[in-house]
Design a protein around this motif. Sequence first.
Motif, mmCIF file in Angstrom:
data_model
loop_
_atom_site.group_PDB
_atom_site.id
_atom_site.type_symbol
_atom_site.label_atom_id
_atom_site.label_comp_id
_atom_site.label_asym_id
_atom_site.label_seq_id
_atom_site.Cartn_x
_atom_site.Cartn_y
_atom_site.Cartn_z
ATOM 1 N N PRO A 262 0.898 -0.707 0.191
ATOM 2 C CA PRO A 262 0.371 0.107 0.101
ATOM 3 C C PRO A 262 1.184 1.063 -0.187
ATOM 4 C CG PRO A 262 -0.524 -1.076 1.379
ATOM 5 C CD PRO A 262 0.477 -2.060 1.317
ATOM 6 N N PRO A 263 0.379 2.263 -0.706
ATOM 7 C CA PRO A 263 0.963 3.316 -0.554
ATOM 8 C C PRO A 263 1.269 4.031 0.710
ATOM 9 C CG PRO A 263 -1.125 4.020 -1.517
ATOM 10 C CD PRO A 263 -0.803 1.987 -1.518
ATOM 11 N N MET A 264 0.246 3.810 1.808
ATOM 12 C CA MET A 264 -0.097 4.282 3.505
ATOM 13 C C MET A 264 2.104 4.513 3.301
ATOM 14 S SD MET A 264 -1.860 3.732 6.508
ATOM 15 C CE MET A 264 -3.309 3.783 5.876
ATOM 16 N N PRO A 265 2.098 5.694 3.707
ATOM 17 C CA PRO A 265 3.602 5.830 4.741
ATOM 18 C C PRO A 265 3.419 4.779 5.777
ATOM 19 C CG PRO A 265 3.132 7.532 3.895
ATOM 20 C CD PRO A 265 1.339 7.215 3.941
ATOM 21 N N LEU A 266 4.746 4.647 6.108
ATOM 22 C CA LEU A 266 5.093 3.743 7.496
ATOM 23 C C LEU A 266 5.434 4.984 8.868
ATOM 24 C CD1 LEU A 266 6.539 0.550 5.869
ATOM 25 C CD2 LEU A 266 3.984 1.424 5.963
ATOM 26 N N ALA A 267 6.188 6.048 8.138
ATOM 27 C CA ALA A 267 6.179 7.197 8.909
ATOM 28 C C ALA A 267 6.045 8.018 8.033
ATOM 29 C CB ALA A 267 7.521 6.308 9.554
ATOM 30 N N VAL A 268 6.011 9.330 8.541
ATOM 31 C CA VAL A 268 5.697 10.533 7.944
ATOM 32 C C VAL A 268 5.646 11.751 9.077
ATOM 33 C CG1 VAL A 268 3.117 10.529 7.926
ATOM 34 C CG2 VAL A 268 4.724 11.574 6.789
ATOM 35 N N ALA A 269 6.861 12.499 8.458
ATOM 36 C CA ALA A 269 7.137 13.400 9.489
ATOM 37 C C ALA A 269 5.814 14.823 8.480
ATOM 38 C CB ALA A 269 8.132 14.129 10.209
ATOM 39 N N ARG A 270 5.880 15.858 9.307
ATOM 40 C CA ARG A 270 5.357 17.194 8.503
ATOM 41 C C ARG A 270 6.331 18.282 9.064
ATOM 42 N NH1 ARG A 270 1.557 21.244 8.728
ATOM 43 N NH2 ARG A 270 0.084 21.313 6.192
ATOM 44 N N LEU A 271 6.738 18.921 8.091
ATOM 45 C CA LEU A 271 6.987 20.453 8.673
ATOM 46 C C LEU A 271 6.863 22.074 7.575
ATOM 47 C CD1 LEU A 271 9.130 17.725 8.724
ATOM 48 C CD2 LEU A 271 10.624 19.430 10.237
ATOM 49 N N ASP A 272 7.234 22.685 8.213
ATOM 50 C CA ASP A 272 7.243 23.766 7.250
ATOM 51 C C ASP A 272 8.316 24.162 6.661
ATOM 52 O OD1 ASP A 272 7.248 26.436 6.154
ATOM 53 O OD2 ASP A 272 6.081 26.662 7.655
ATOM 54 N N ALA A 273 7.972 24.046 4.931
ATOM 55 C CA ALA A 273 9.323 23.729 4.248
ATOM 56 C C ALA A 273 10.277 25.062 4.507
ATOM 57 C CB ALA A 273 8.246 24.015 2.404
ATOM 58 N N SER A 274 9.345 26.040 4.877
ATOM 59 C CA SER A 274 10.740 27.052 5.193
ATOM 60 C C SER A 274 12.274 26.400 6.006
ATOM 61 C CB SER A 274 10.111 28.096 6.181
ATOM 62 O OG SER A 274 9.553 28.104 7.270
#
Length: 343
Positions: A262-274
């Motif tokens: 499946p394409p679901m991430p096994l781990a993911v982090a979200r940050l500000d692109a700046s």
Amino acid sequence: MKLAFYLTAAVMIAAALALLLWPLVRHGRRQGHPGGLFALVLAVAFVVPLSAGGLYLLVGTPVALDGVVAQPAMDIDRAVAALRDHLKQQPDDLQGWLLLAQTESTLHHNVQARDAYDQSLRLDPKNGAAMVGWAEADSMIRDDHRIEGRALELLRQAVQADPSNQRGLWLLGISQFQHEDYAASAATWRRLQPLLEPGSSVAKAVTEQIAVAEARAGAQPASASSGDGPHLTVQVQLAPALRDKLKPGAALFVYARAEQGPPMPLAVARLDASQLPTTVTLTDAMAMAPQFKLSSVDKVLVGARVSASGQAIARPGDLEGEAGVVAVDHAGPIRIVIDKVHP
């Protein structure tokens, strides 16, 4: 007239969604949709050789089946348009709104699906299928895929009204796991166990997740236990040629997903692109669902994406980069240069 309309809509959807009827079948089987229209849709689905329905595991996506040829997309577009036209004329048609919500969900149109479930709940606030469907669609729309707020409350109501609502119990347990209430998560999934076929793959998967939740409940706090399991250190930078395409407020997603599956991430982090360039450490604690995590596989594809819309799903114009496939026990830093534009 009404029955003829539904017969036509159901046949068109079945023909156009040969690959996508699996989720619709599972929805009906797990939630006990209203009769008539849904009985017809399920009957069509069952004669198609797409058996082996199982418990819907979180926010997964339909998988293409080898040897099945999809019908032209225009067929389903026309069917949905006809259904929407019908609902404009009869806005109090509960079964029509439920069919529209199911179809939009199958097509991954999660915003439209949630809106249709909203209309279903307007007509029947205690409808279990609509409550669980709304919660799932809402989680798919969110960047973090968390189940909370109204979604969590609807799940609680659905399970309280129908303790045998299998999908509702599964999603409720996931929400509790996401909120690190592991004991409650295990308890909820234990309520689900007796409803499953003994020895089935679904029952085994639920048993495994109960073990994970109970282990976490009995271990040290999650914030302190992050030293267990894989740690992938990812260094991300933006190619100089794309700096002028970086928009204010854009989100940076750093993720690892299974090499195959499946394409679901096994781990993911979200940050500000700046924050680019930046370094992120991916761990099991960043899993979107307890059964899909880094330690569940041997190798992962590691990538990064800058999303101007802030949405987790890739869109044209997003900036992307990949490090390729690495072992989950990789010790050194993994370097990614974001140097492509998503078509």
